[in-house]
Design a protein around this motif. Sequence first.
Motif, mmCIF file in Angstrom:
data_model
loop_
_atom_site.group_PDB
_atom_site.id
_atom_site.type_symbol
_atom_site.label_atom_id
_atom_site.label_comp_id
_atom_site.label_asym_id
_atom_site.label_seq_id
_atom_site.Cartn_x
_atom_site.Cartn_y
_atom_site.Cartn_z
ATOM 1 N N THR A 30 63.733 35.455 30.171
ATOM 2 C CA THR A 30 63.902 36.573 29.250
ATOM 3 C C THR A 30 65.000 37.488 29.761
ATOM 4 O O THR A 30 65.376 37.445 30.931
ATOM 5 C CB THR A 30 62.596 37.379 29.123
ATOM 6 O OG1 THR A 30 62.222 37.848 30.423
ATOM 7 C CG2 THR A 30 61.478 36.528 28.561
ATOM 8 N N TYR B 171 57.067 30.096 32.283
ATOM 9 C CA TYR B 171 57.410 31.035 31.233
ATOM 10 C C TYR B 171 58.900 30.941 30.928
ATOM 11 O O TYR B 171 59.703 30.488 31.742
ATOM 12 C CB TYR B 171 57.021 32.467 31.623
ATOM 13 C CG TYR B 171 57.715 33.003 32.856
ATOM 14 C CD1 TYR B 171 58.935 33.658 32.752
ATOM 15 C CD2 TYR B 171 57.139 32.859 34.115
ATOM 16 C CE1 TYR B 171 59.571 34.162 33.874
ATOM 17 C CE2 TYR B 171 57.771 33.359 35.245
ATOM 18 C CZ TYR B 171 58.978 34.005 35.115
ATOM 19 O OH TYR B 171 59.606 34.496 36.237
ATOM 20 N N ALA B 172 59.261 31.367 29.733
ATOM 21 C CA ALA B 172 60.654 31.296 29.310
ATOM 22 C C ALA B 172 61.469 32.389 29.988
ATOM 23 O O ALA B 172 60.964 33.470 30.270
ATOM 24 C CB ALA B 172 60.727 31.449 27.791
ATOM 25 N N ASP C 272 56.830 34.087 25.692
ATOM 26 C CA ASP C 272 57.701 33.998 26.864
ATOM 27 C C ASP C 272 56.914 33.715 28.142
ATOM 28 O O ASP C 272 57.433 33.113 29.081
ATOM 29 C CB ASP C 272 58.510 35.287 27.030
ATOM 30 C CG ASP C 272 59.649 35.378 26.032
ATOM 31 O OD1 ASP C 272 59.779 34.469 25.196
ATOM 32 O OD2 ASP C 272 60.403 36.372 26.081
ATOM 33 N N GLU D 132 55.242 38.159 21.228
ATOM 34 C CA GLU D 132 56.525 37.797 21.857
ATOM 35 C C GLU D 132 56.361 37.601 23.358
ATOM 36 O O GLU D 132 56.886 36.644 23.935
ATOM 37 C CB GLU D 132 57.556 38.902 21.590
ATOM 38 C CG GLU D 132 58.016 39.002 20.150
ATOM 39 C CD GLU D 132 58.955 40.187 19.940
ATOM 40 O OE1 GLU D 132 59.443 40.745 20.953
ATOM 41 O OE2 GLU D 132 59.185 40.552 18.772
#
Length: 438
Positions: free
Chosen positions: A45, A42-43, A395, A391
């Motif tokens: 954040t 996952y990105a 992510d 969103e």
Amino acid sequence: MTKRIKTETPFEGMTRRSFLMASAATAATMAAARALLPSGAYAATAAPEVTGAKLGFIALTDAAPLIVAKEKGLFAKFGMPDVEVLKQASWGATRDNLMLGGAANGIDGAHILTPLPYLMHTGKVTQNNQPMPMAIVARLNYDCQGISVAQEYSGTGVGLDASKLKETFAAKRAAGKEVKAAMTFPGGTHDLWLRYWLAAGGIDPDKDVSTIVVPPPQMVANMKVGNMDVFCVGEPWNEQLVHQGVGFTAATTGEVWKGHPEKALGLRAEFIDKNPNATKAILMAVMEAQQWCDAKENKDEMAAIIGKRQWMNVPVADIIGRLKGDINYGNGRVANGTDLYMKFWKDGVSYPFKSHDSWFLAENIRWGKFAPTTDVKALVDQVNREDLWREAAKDLGVAAADIPASSSRGVETFFDGKVFDPANPSAYLDSLKIKASA
């Protein structure tokens, strides 16, 4: 009191050695998190504004994503170790605690009946009709609720066709006895499933029966002492009813509307506005939990987890069958390996389709909870925050195939042939014979 992350620079006051150690620990944690995620890496954040939130739940199988997220440490994984998942006595208590908010010893969000945030947002079910701005940020599950009937009606042959109860109910009323149909909250999902099923069988839920409100965990005990003739509730209470020989399941709600939306993750709009990063963290934790809950190999462990005393306090035997699609209806009918099991993730379950919310609003217009002039689309746009889900999914690294391209699932068809086109709720309402205004 909710803890807040300090606002100073994160590396302030650190020695070079402690900085390197912290950096290494962070890298290791991120690597471990990526390895654990079902959907992949996952990105990174932004850090949550708070480390905790108070989320309510009712003792129902479809609260599993919140319970699993807590039990498996997923809230902590996404930076919110202090999230509390708090049992609520009823949907009325859930509403009241949402009105208070977490800072005032209430809750910030909840496992909730999909229509309830709309009823609260518009002040339809709040004290003094005071609107409470709410948002739906995810759907928690599809299917696997039940419409169950007292044992005394076993000879009627009632099932998906409710009309087989019509003469018996009429005779009972003629004898001066009340016919009671229980649901969990006026205007909620169980109220609407029950009403749809009765009306499709020619039984007017406003004239031919008396609807009463009973909290989910109290359904079986109340039917056991004869307090109702029929009820609609989520699992595991229908399965427990059968195991105790008190009644039988006439139909599961997946038979009424295949692949129907059920509970949602609802949050106070104020919490979202103040804590957008924390909101995303909560969403990511719950979405990962939904993926875990959806895996067939996890069903037994899931039943053991949610059955614990602090969660549902229910034997695994009352949970596991319908969780896997094995249904003993309690009237001699047994169906194993069906596709009527509870869904948590695949085929867009977690995504809160706006079209689904439109149906719930249309049904509440049908039964007089909202005015016929209600602008369904405008109200859905106010409450449904599918943008936040998208969103979080991005992510989280959710596969593109698991992210719906449209906020509408399109035209829906029900067991009696009725069709709901979300682009034209009025046409659907006009097609219905039994409704509050009739």
